[in-house]
Motif scaffolding. Sequence first.
Motif, short mmCIF file in Angstrom:
data_model
loop_
_atom_site.label_atom_id
_atom_site.label_comp_id
_atom_site.label_asym_id
_atom_site.label_seq_id
_atom_site.Cartn_x
_atom_site.Cartn_y
_atom_site.Cartn_z
N SER A 116 0.84 -1.19 0.00
CA SER A 116 0.00 0.00 0.00
C SER A 116 0.87 1.24 0.00
O SER A 116 2.06 1.17 0.30
N ARG A 117 0.23 2.36 -0.34
CA ARG A 117 0.94 3.64 -0.39
C ARG A 117 0.02 4.73 0.14
O ARG A 117 -1.19 4.62 0.03
N SER A 118 0.61 5.77 0.70
CA SER A 118 -0.15 6.94 1.14
C SER A 118 0.64 8.19 0.79
O SER A 118 1.85 8.24 1.02
N GLY A 119 -0.06 9.19 0.29
CA GLY A 119 0.60 10.43 -0.09
C GLY A 119 1.11 11.21 1.09
O GLY A 119 2.23 11.72 1.08
N SER A 120 0.31 11.29 2.17
CA SER A 120 0.71 12.06 3.35
C SER A 120 -0.08 11.55 4.56
O SER A 120 -1.30 11.47 4.51
N VAL A 121 0.64 11.20 5.62
CA VAL A 121 0.03 10.71 6.86
C VAL A 121 0.91 11.12 8.04
O VAL A 121 1.97 11.70 7.85
N THR A 122 0.48 10.76 9.23
CA THR A 122 1.33 10.93 10.41
C THR A 122 1.96 9.58 10.70
O THR A 122 1.27 8.56 10.78
N GLY A 123 3.29 9.57 10.85
CA GLY A 123 4.01 8.33 11.11
C GLY A 123 3.77 7.80 12.51
O GLY A 123 3.22 8.50 13.38
N SER A 124 4.20 6.58 12.76
CA SER A 124 4.03 5.95 14.07
C SER A 124 4.80 6.68 15.16
O SER A 124 4.54 6.51 16.34
N ASP A 125 5.72 7.55 14.76
CA ASP A 125 6.49 8.35 15.72
C ASP A 125 5.90 9.76 15.90
O ASP A 125 6.46 10.59 16.59
#
Length: 189
Positions: A116-125
């Motif tokens: 899968s791919r995402s353009g922009s998200v908040t990472g697990s950190d």
Amino acid sequence: MSRKTSGIVAALTAAAIGAVGFLAFQASANIPGKATATGSPGSSPSASASGSAGSPAHQRKNPRALPAESGTGERVVYALGERRVWLVAEGGKPERTFAVVPSTVSPAAGSYAVSSRSGSVTGSDGVRIEHVVRFTSVDNVVIGFSSAVDGTTATPDPTLKTGGVRMKRGDGNAMWRFATVGTKVVVVP
């Protein structure tokens, strides 16, 4: 001093000398270029993704060259010990290679596919990231490549379980264009 006491002192002294000798042997086994118990020069059973002196990056003549056992065809190659990624075209020629900052959780060596791919998200950190290319998970931690929107490539907090393999934004843009869903990802030690 009694005989019993001097015998104990002698035994403790011998044990201490033996321990120091063993530790010296272990230390010398981790010197780059020196043969170790495994028989390969410069290798260390404890060499990890930290890029230590015994890692494959320090053994190869050209650490930027594609690892020999990284598969065939179009693929992304991620070398854990070298902290490096290659984007390899159909004919087997690397189009681009760049350094990465590994996550605290790493995948096992093997072959995967972009899932899968995402353009922009908040990472697990908690960092805003872009161009996320995911390819596996380990113990419920999703592993993928990404770039921080602010351009940073800081080493992740070792107390957190994170799966983001971070790269510079330009490298993240190249990864995004190259690694579509289904693209092979080969992880090597």
